[in-house]
Design a protein around this motif. Sequence first.
Motif, PDB file in Angstrom:
ATOM      1  N   MET A 210      25.405  48.500  55.786  1.00  9.55           N
ATOM      2  CA  MET A 210      25.899  47.281  56.743  1.00  9.55           C
ATOM      3  C   MET A 210      27.068  47.322  57.200  1.00  9.55           C
ATOM      4  O   MET A 210      27.736  46.931  58.247  1.00  9.55           O
ATOM      5  CB  MET A 210      25.290  45.999  55.913  1.00  9.55           C
ATOM      6  CG  MET A 210      25.290  44.830  57.116  1.00  9.55           C
ATOM      7  SD  MET A 210      23.808  45.302  58.085  1.00  9.55           S
ATOM      8  CE  MET A 210      23.934  44.204  59.414  1.00  9.55           C
TER       9      MET A 210
ATOM     10  N   VAL B 268      25.664  37.915  58.827  1.00 12.51           N
ATOM     11  CA  VAL B 268      25.407  39.333  59.096  1.00 12.51           C
ATOM     12  C   VAL B 268      26.629  39.973  59.747  1.00 12.51           C
ATOM     13  O   VAL B 268      26.971  40.981  59.394  1.00 12.51           O
ATOM     14  CB  VAL B 268      24.296  39.522  60.146  1.00 12.51           C
ATOM     15  CG1 VAL B 268      23.948  40.991  60.663  1.00 12.51           C
ATOM     16  CG2 VAL B 268      23.055  38.734  59.370  1.00 12.51           C
TER      17      VAL B 268
ATOM     18  N   LEU C 118      22.837  41.872  55.816  1.00 15.15           N
ATOM     19  CA  LEU C 118      21.746  41.758  56.675  1.00 15.15           C
ATOM     20  C   LEU C 118      20.526  40.886  56.027  1.00 15.15           C
ATOM     21  O   LEU C 118      20.328  40.955  54.774  1.00 15.15           O
ATOM     22  CB  LEU C 118      20.988  43.069  57.021  1.00 15.15           C
ATOM     23  CG  LEU C 118      19.737  42.946  58.042  1.00 15.15           C
ATOM     24  CD1 LEU C 118      20.050  42.506  59.144  1.00 15.15           C
ATOM     25  CD2 LEU C 118      19.121  44.393  57.916  1.00 15.15           C
TER      26      LEU C 118
ATOM     27  N   GLY D  38      17.996  43.591  53.791  1.00 17.02           N
ATOM     28  CA  GLY D  38      17.250  42.910  54.862  1.00 17.02           C
ATOM     29  C   GLY D  38      15.607  42.786  54.278  1.00 17.02           C
ATOM     30  O   GLY D  38      15.211  41.971  54.468  1.00 17.02           O
TER      31      GLY D  38
ATOM     32  N   LEU E   4      17.699  36.552  64.247  1.00 16.24           N
ATOM     33  CA  LEU E   4      18.630  37.818  64.089  1.00 16.24           C
ATOM     34  C   LEU E   4      18.673  38.292  65.571  1.00 16.24           C
ATOM     35  O   LEU E   4      19.841  38.948  65.997  1.00 16.24           O
ATOM     36  CB  LEU E   4      17.745  38.944  63.455  1.00 16.24           C
ATOM     37  CG  LEU E   4      18.591  40.052  62.885  1.00 16.24           C
ATOM     38  CD1 LEU E   4      19.601  39.633  62.045  1.00 16.24           C
ATOM     39  CD2 LEU E   4      17.562  41.013  62.388  1.00 16.24           C
TER      40      LEU E   4
END
Lengths: 292, 406
Positions: free
Chosen positions: B1, B69, B75, B140, B291
């Motif tokens: 990420m 995020v 995430l 995630g 998201l």
Amino acid sequence: MHTFLQLVVNGVGKGAVYALLALGFVIIFKSTEVINFAHGSLVLFGGYLVVATRDALGWTGAALLGVAGAGLLAVVVERLLLSRSKLADPNSLALLTIGVDVIVTEEIVRRLGVSVPFIGAAWDAKPIQVGGITLFRTHLVAMAVAAVLITAFYLAFKFSNWGVAMRAQAENREAAALMGIRSRGVTMTAWLVAGLLAGVAVLFLATQDFSGAGLSRATHSIALAAFPAAILGGLDSTAGAVVGGLIVGLVEALSAQYISFDFSKSAVFLVMLLVLVIRPSGLFGTREITRV
Amino acid sequence: MSELATRTAVTATPVKAPAKSLRWLKLAAWLAVLVVLLALPLYLQAEWLKAGQWMMTGAVGAIGLTMLVGQAGQLSLAHAFFLLAGGTTYTVLASGTEDGRVVGFGLDPLLSLLIAVAFTALLGLAFAPVSGRLRGIYLGVASLSLVFLGLYFGQSADRLTGGTSTGRTPAPFALFGFTFDSSGSLQILGVPIRQAEKMWYLYLALTVIAFVLARGAVNSRVGRSWRAVRDHEASAAAMGVNVARAKAGAFAVSSAYAGLAGAMTVLWFDILKPDENEFGTYGINVSIAYLAMVIIGGLGSIGGALVGALIVFGLPQVLSLYSTQLGIFTGSGEGAFTPVLVSTFVYGAAIILVVLFEPGGLAAIGRRITGSLHRDRKKEGTLDETAAFPGPRGDADHRRVRHQGG
């Protein structure tokens, strides 16, 4: 004991299908480091093609078309969208596949409307009794097909030129490119194979024997259970995908019986969480090493 | 990420030392927006106000997610779970016990709201053993498990949630005895202030508080530690940032925002109704919608989150309000294009376009516009040298270096 054996048999049967899906994630991840969030929509797309064309083509023809269609859609997504953004890093490309997934899934669910069609099968749906244990033919076919496909993939991966190229790219992209390996071809085939596997998997997913329900949004969420399978096995391990698939199948079957049916979906994810807390890169995944 | 964040997310932090005049201009613009928002209930119909409240609910949730995020580089697909947790906590605490089917404590609504926010923050903290160890896509997918747990909780804990078939009604919000419903005969400029108007002001207040606090967090030491961890965990640790604490903190803050948005969701629907499957009010699709707001707005940008919420949550509302006037979307049943469906297509496409063409999201486009404004002014010689604004391309990297240095 009898129930337990029956559950194990069911779990392995379902696990074979999850393994096919998880292998798709792993192949794409290995070659491009992208997690394909659109995998569920590939599954739905293949299934929808089968349902839409089986009256005209017959089951076998429609099934072949569905499998090919899912593979083609995967290639189109890769060629049209992902390959265009070479600069973006794999994680943002994973977000991009979420966008693809949303669009394809919504459109297919819209087309399906209220109908929830079973895909049906070319084989006789009557279960077989062996020593008091019921064997669903769908599970048997799924296991046989998965065994054949996974073995074929494994052999190709080990011995074919494509396999060598793929492994080289998974090892080190730049070095592979310098050695004259066309990353374009490797990436495209990886997506094609993953799409084809998704297309095969859906033939078993939307049946009475597997989920008890036809093709619908729920099929997409069953495909989501392949996420934990791929992750708990280790995203970059093909063997991990198979083991992960079987674990997910077994956990689902056992927890549905011994805890509650509603809990079985969460149980799969909880087992994944447990594995990740102990081994952050899955059972067979390579560990990341950080250097400053 | 971390790579993603550095590439795509440019922080919401104002660039160091922009011209003073521009900063005042920005402040004035925000104030103007606020004044317009305050005046809107005097002109808009109740159904438009209702639509606006829904967008503000989305905005609060999206602000929380964009900090997690974009700023902290973690995430999360668990946002829907925290929405459910916040909504349930508020409802259980604030509602009375008249209905013997469910548990209720009948606490003061404001107190219930505060406890709900604190409780969801704790839930986010409780996820630290997982969120601290995992990164990127692994995190995630791991966080997705919370959504499935929430689904199971909603189905099985029907004493708390009211069950999937009927749900339960939350107590109306009240502040020091002032109830946010149609009672009373309050009037402003001849416009009667009824439930829609009161709720509008409540939601606006909550959104403004959420926005200001988030800006504060991002611009402070806390925000700097988040970005350091996002950009490189090992370097951050070497620089003396407590990585585990920064990560856990970001998750807790983001969950608290989701908890507030959850309470706002329940109050908006005027019912708490857990989902029957994973595609409902608190399902995966909602996590993805949040998201989407964050990606479209520009990862890490607080202002971008507001615009993202306007698009993702606003579009279906606006389309359905217009549809009755214009006679579109009249089809129903099988194969119909509903406003929700059309909006889903739009934001799905928007995600793809943003990742392909403008990884910084709408925030980057906005920044480019203010940036060109900035340069024009510079040409006029009103700007000192230190305020030089990097060009529209490649400015992300430039700024990142600055953050790491600072």
